[in-house]
Design an enzyme around this catalytic site. Structure first.
Site, PDB file in Angstrom:
ATOM      1  N   GLN A 223      56.770 -25.264 -29.968  1.00 48.09           N
ATOM      2  CA  GLN A 223      55.540 -25.821 -29.386  1.00 48.09           C
ATOM      3  C   GLN A 223      55.841 -26.962 -28.404  1.00 48.09           C
ATOM      4  O   GLN A 223      56.894 -26.965 -27.808  1.00 48.09           O
ATOM      5  CB  GLN A 223      54.550 -26.280 -30.484  1.00 48.09           C
ATOM      6  CG  GLN A 223      54.027 -25.136 -31.316  1.00 48.09           C
ATOM      7  CD  GLN A 223      55.028 -24.587 -32.303  1.00 48.09           C
ATOM      8  OE1 GLN A 223      55.579 -25.320 -33.097  1.00 48.09           O
ATOM      9  NE2 GLN A 223      55.286 -23.309 -32.262  1.00 48.09           N
TER      10      GLN A 223
ATOM     11  N   GLY B 102      57.676 -18.600 -29.673  1.00 53.63           N
ATOM     12  CA  GLY B 102      58.332 -17.436 -29.075  1.00 53.63           C
ATOM     13  C   GLY B 102      59.229 -17.966 -27.979  1.00 53.63           C
ATOM     14  O   GLY B 102      58.742 -18.482 -26.978  1.00 53.63           O
TER      15      GLY B 102
ATOM     16  N   LYS C 158      61.951 -23.770 -23.408  1.00 51.83           N
ATOM     17  CA  LYS C 158      62.808 -24.551 -24.320  1.00 51.83           C
ATOM     18  C   LYS C 158      63.978 -23.713 -24.831  1.00 51.83           C
ATOM     19  O   LYS C 158      65.090 -24.204 -24.977  1.00 51.83           O
ATOM     20  CB  LYS C 158      61.994 -25.048 -25.528  1.00 51.83           C
ATOM     21  CG  LYS C 158      60.872 -26.001 -25.161  1.00 51.83           C
ATOM     22  CD  LYS C 158      60.017 -26.349 -26.369  1.00 51.83           C
ATOM     23  CE  LYS C 158      59.206 -25.198 -26.881  1.00 51.83           C
ATOM     24  NZ  LYS C 158      58.149 -24.709 -25.989  1.00 51.83           N
TER      25      LYS C 158
ATOM     26  N   ASP D 205      55.863 -22.898 -24.208  1.00 52.98           N
ATOM     27  CA  ASP D 205      56.404 -21.846 -23.328  1.00 52.98           C
ATOM     28  C   ASP D 205      56.982 -22.396 -22.032  1.00 52.98           C
ATOM     29  O   ASP D 205      56.952 -21.743 -20.992  1.00 52.98           O
ATOM     30  CB  ASP D 205      55.314 -20.798 -23.017  1.00 52.98           C
ATOM     31  CG  ASP D 205      54.735 -20.216 -24.286  1.00 52.98           C
ATOM     32  OD1 ASP D 205      55.496 -20.036 -25.240  1.00 52.98           O
ATOM     33  OD2 ASP D 205      53.522 -19.957 -24.328  1.00 52.98           O
TER      34      ASP D 205
END
Ligand code: GDP
Ligand code: IMO
Ligand code: MG
Length: 428
Positions: A223, A40, A16, A13
Site C-alpha cells: 500500500q 499486488g 514498489k 501501485d
C-alpha cells in the site's frame, strides 16, 4: 547504508515491487512489514512478469532472505498458492521466513470483509475483499490468530472459538448467513501447520542480527502513504501503517537503526477503490492515461483511477515518512503529451492551500491548482543516464524534486528490472 525502508508516496501501485527488486541484488534481507494479499507488486525480470501479493519482492533475487514480518496479515491458502506458482516457474522459494507473530487471515474474515462492504452500500470503501480490515481489527481487539498458534491445537481451537463468539451472532442475526463452524476453521488452519513450521522465525532477531553483522536489510511496504490508517484519506484507507514508522513496528527493528527512507512515486497519480483524489481525470483524458500506463489492478483487475502528479501529496509523503530519496516511476508513460499539468497547491473554498488540508471535508473539496510543464516526444525507454533525457523530461523531474522537497534518485523508464536511470546511487 544497511537499513533502507521503501514506501509508496501516493495511493499504491507506484512500482514498489520494481524498486525493491532493483535494489535486490545489493540486499541480504527483504522484510515485508505491513498489509497482506491486498497488495499486488509486479516485477519484470528478463521479460518475465511476476505478480507478487504476499511474498516480499526479495523472493526473486538469489541470495536474499525474504521475511514476512510481524506486521503482515497472512492468508495461508494464498501464501502456498503463490509459493507453488513460483516454484512451478523454476524459482527457489526455500529462503522464505515468516515471523511467529504475524497474524493469519481466517476464512471468516474474508467473508466478513465482503459482506460488510455489501451492507455499506453507497458508503462502501472498495476494499480488495481479502479480509484485511477484519483481521487487523481482530488484532487490535485481541482476538486475532497468530502464526505461532498453529502449533498448539488446543490453543488454536480456543482462539478460533473466542473470535467466533461475537462474529457468529453477526453472521447469523445481522447478515443472515450460516454459522461458521469452529472445528472446521480449526481443521483448515491446522492443515497448513506442518508446511509453515520450518519457515517460522523470530523476524526481529533475524533482521537485527543481520544489521549487527553489517548486512543490508530492506523493508518493503505494501500500500502507500495516502492509504495509511493514521495518515491517509481516512476512512478510504487500508487498515495498517504503510508509512515509514510501520517498518519499525511491523518488523521489530528500532527507528535508530533505519538509515534511509525511499519513497516511490509515479510520474502521475493513480488510485483504486473509493475516496477523494483531487487530480483525477475523467472521460477521454482519464481513459488515455489509463491506456498509456496499463493501469489495471494486479490484485483485483479493477481499472485504476488516473490523474496528474499531485505535489501536495508528494510533499506530505516526504514529511510523514522522513523521505531521504524519491524513486519516480513510469516517466516513459508521459512521453507524447505536449504539456503536462502538475498540481502545486489546492484551492479550497476560494483559498489557496499549499499543504494537505487539516480535515477531510476540505480535502474532498480541494481543487487542483496546476502548473503547466512542457512535454517531450522522444522515446526515453532506452535512456540510462539523466543527461541523455530530453530537456523537458529533465525539467519535469527537477520540478517534481523541488515541489516534493526530496531529491529524485532513481527514475523508471520502463517496467523491466534494468529500465531505470540512477541519479544518486544508494550507498548500500
Ligand atoms: P506496486 O504495487 O507499488 O509494486 O506497483 P504495481 O506493480 O501494482 O504497479 C506498477 C506497475 O507499473 C507494474 O505493472 C510495473 O510493471 C509497472 N512499472 C513500474 N515501473 C515502471 C516504469 O518505470 N515504467 C513503466 N512503463 N512501467 C513501470
Ligand atoms: P499495493 O501494495 C492500491 C486499497 C483498496 C481500497 C483500500 C482498502 O499494490 O500498492 P483493503 O482491502 O486494504 O481493506 O482496501 O485500499 N488498496 C490498494 N490500492 N494498491 C494496493 O497495494 C492496495 N491495497 C489496498 O483498493 O481502496
Ligand atoms: Mg500494486
Amino acid at each position: 547504508m544497511p537499513a533502507v525502508v521503501v514506501v509508496g508516496t501516493q495511493w499504491g501501485d507506484e512500482g514498489k515491487g520494481k524498486a525493491t527488486d532493483h535494489l535486490g541484488s545489493d540486499v541480504d534481507i527483504v522484510v515485508k512489514f505491513n498489509g497482506g494479499n491486498n497488495a499486488g507488486h509486479t516485477v519484470v525480470v528478463d521479460g518475465e512478469k511476476y505478480a507478487l501479493h504476499l511474498l516480499p519482492a526479495g523472493i526473486l533475487s538469489k541470495g536474499v532472505t525474504p521475511i514476512i514480518g510481524n506486521g503482515v496479515v497472512i492468508d495461508l491458502e494464498v501464501l502456498f498458492e503463490e509459493i507453488d506458482a513460483l516454484e512451478a516457474r523454476g524459482m527457489d522459494t526455500s529462503a522464505l521466513r515468516i515471523s511467529a507473530d504475524a497474524h493469519i487471515i481466517p476464512s471468516y474474515n474474508r467473508l466478513l470483509d465482503r459482506t460488510s462492504e455489501k451492507f455499506l452500500g453507497k458508503r462502501q470503501l472498495g476494499t480488495t475483499g481479502r479480509g484485511i480490515g477484519p483481521t487487523y481489527a481482530d488484532k487490535m481487539n485481541r482476538i486475532g490468530i497468530r502464526v505461532q498458534d498453529l502449533f498448539d491445537e488446543s490453543i488454536l481451537r480456543q482462539k478460533v472459538e473466542g473470535a467466533l463468539l461475537n462474529k457468529n451472532h453477526l453472521f447469523t442475526k445481522v447478515f443472515n448467513k450460516p454459522k461458521v463452524d469452529v472445528d472446521e476453521v480449526t481443521r483448515e488452519l491446522l492443515s497448513y501447520a506442518d508446511r509453515v513450521k520450518p519457515m517460522v522465525v523470530d523476524g526481529s532477531l533475524l533482521a537485527n542480527n543481520a544489521l549487527d553483522e553489517g548486512k543490508t536489510v530492506l523493508f518493503e511496504a505494501g500500500q502507500a502513504t495516502m492509504l495509511d490508517i493514521d495518515h491517509g484519506t481516512y476512512p478510504f484507507v487500508t487498515s495498517s501503517n504503510p508509512t515509514a514508522g510501520g517498518a519499525c513496528t511491523g518488523s521489530g527493528v528500532g527507528p535508530t537503526r533505519i538509515d534511509a527512507v525511499v519513497g516511490v512515486s509515479k510520474a502521475y497519480t493513480t488510485r483504486v477503490g473509493e475516496g477523494p483524489f483531487p487530480t483525477e481525470l475523467f472521460g477521454a483524458e482519464g481513459d488515455e492515461l489509463r491506456e498509456r500506463g496499463g493501469e489495471f489492478g494486479v490484485t483485483t483487475g479493477r481499472p485504476r483511477r488516473c490523474g496528474w502528479f499531485d505535489a501536495v501529496v508528494s510533499r506530505y509523503a516526504s514529511r510523514i515518512n522522513g523521505l531521504t530519496d524519491l524513486v519516480v516511476t513510469k516517466l516513459d508513460v508521459l512521453t507524447g503529451y505536449q504539456q503536462i499539468p502538475v498540481c502545486v497547491a489546492y484551492e479550497v473554498d476560494g483559498q489557496r492551500v499549499d499543504e494537505m488540508p487539516l480535515d477531510q471535508t476540505a480535502f474532498h473539496h480541494a481543487k487542483p491548482i496546476y502548473e503547466m510543464l512542457p512535454g517531450w516526444s522522444e522515446d526515453i525507454t532506452g535512456v540510462r543516464s539523466f543527461d541523455d533525457l530530453p530537456e523537458a523530461a529533465r525539467r519535469y523531474i527537477e520540478r517534481l524534486e523541488e515541489l516534493s522537497k526530496c531529491r529524485v534518485s532513481v527514475i523508471g523508464v520502463g517496467p523491466g528490472r534494468d529500465e531505470v536511470i540512477v541519479r544518486h546511487q544508494f550507498d548500500l
